[in-house]
Design a protein around this motif. Structure first.
Motif, mmCIF file in Angstrom:
data_model
loop_
_atom_site.group_PDB
_atom_site.id
_atom_site.type_symbol
_atom_site.label_atom_id
_atom_site.label_comp_id
_atom_site.label_asym_id
_atom_site.label_seq_id
_atom_site.Cartn_x
_atom_site.Cartn_y
_atom_site.Cartn_z
ATOM 1 N N LYS A 147 77.534 -8.577 -11.627
ATOM 2 C CA LYS A 147 78.259 -7.423 -12.160
ATOM 3 C C LYS A 147 79.620 -7.228 -11.508
ATOM 4 N N ASP A 148 79.670 -7.371 -10.181
ATOM 5 C CA ASP A 148 80.896 -7.054 -9.449
ATOM 6 C C ASP A 148 80.921 -7.875 -8.157
ATOM 7 N N LEU B 108 74.236 -7.363 -8.147
ATOM 8 C CA LEU B 108 75.665 -7.128 -7.977
ATOM 9 C C LEU B 108 76.510 -8.374 -8.183
ATOM 10 N N ARG C 272 83.296 -8.405 -5.967
ATOM 11 C CA ARG C 272 83.919 -7.740 -4.823
ATOM 12 C C ARG C 272 82.957 -6.730 -4.190
ATOM 13 N N ALA C 273 82.243 -6.000 -5.035
ATOM 14 C CA ALA C 273 81.252 -5.050 -4.521
ATOM 15 C C ALA C 273 80.136 -5.790 -3.793
#
Length: 230
Positions: free
Chosen positions: A55-56, A52, A58-59
């Motif tokens: 990729k993201d 993650l 915030r996630a």
């Protein structure tokens, strides 16, 4: 008479000490088995977080908060030999929240849960290893993802805890048995002897992992609805 009485008392005391020693040994073995799960869950979760982060971000931050909640509940559970089933449900919910961030709409969860069973006392971390296996071996490898169904039900004097997923069967009788499943078998044997069954195999268009034990082998908790892990 005094000698005989002394021998009887000594024998009774020896029996009490033996039973106490066996009880302490059982508790120690249970805690050892439970402690083996903690790093296993943590390592797998960290691997997911590593994906993650790239990729993201915030996630990944949200996932870290869910991981914190999950580990807090697991640490509380590790201090108990048995906990109300509602606490197991909360642990699984935290774990699924973490995995849902990673898998998104590829993970579709349905609860078929009899909340009337939430107060029964069971060994902690019964379902989490089965949920983890269902996602790891059944849902995550599939490009479209899959469905996960969690059940708690009572039927014919027995309690059934089940995890169904739409992926391929995961064999547990061969060398592919994971740490979580092997650990779970040992803990079920420790708590229930031969009175509990663990099975994993094909069911419909997917795989069903289930635990069965007699309702007479469990007690109902008198704790508040919030429980120790709230």
């Amino acid at each position: 008479m005094m000698v005989v009485g002394g021998l009887v008392a000594a024998r009774a005391r020896s029996e009490e000490l033996r039973e106490a020693s066996q009880a302490e040994a059982q508790i120690a073995k249970n805690r050892l088995l439970q402690s083996q799960i903690h790093p296993h869950v943590l390592f797998n979760a960290l691997n997911g977080l590593a994906e993650l982060v790239h990729k993201d971000a915030r996630a990944a931050e949200t996932a870290i908060r869910h991981l914190s909640d999950l580990l807090r509940r697991i640490l509380v559970a590790s201090e108990h030999v048995r906990l109300p089933l509602r606490e197991e449900r909360k642990i699984v919910a935290d774990y699924l929240a973490l995995e849902s961030i990673r898998l998104g709409n590829r993970l579709r969860v349905t609860w078929e849960w009899d909340e009337g069973l939430d107060s029964i006392e069971v060994p902690p971390l019964l379902l989490q290893p089965l949920v983890e296996n269902a996602i790891k071996h059944g849902i995550a490898p599939s490009i479209p993802g899959g469905d996960l169904v969690l059940r708690a039900r009572a039927k014919d004097g027995a309690i059934f805890l089940e995890v169904w997923n739409s992926g391929q069967p995961y064999p547990i009788n061969g060398n592919r048995s994971g740490i979580g499943v092997k650990n779970l078998r040992s803990r079920l044997a420790l708590h229930f002897g031969n009175g509990a069954q663990l099975s994993i195999g094909p069911s419909g268009q997917g795989t069903l992992a289930g635990i069965r034990f007699e309702a007479t082998q469990v007690e109902f908790s008198h704790e508040s609805a919030e429980g120790p892990g709230s």
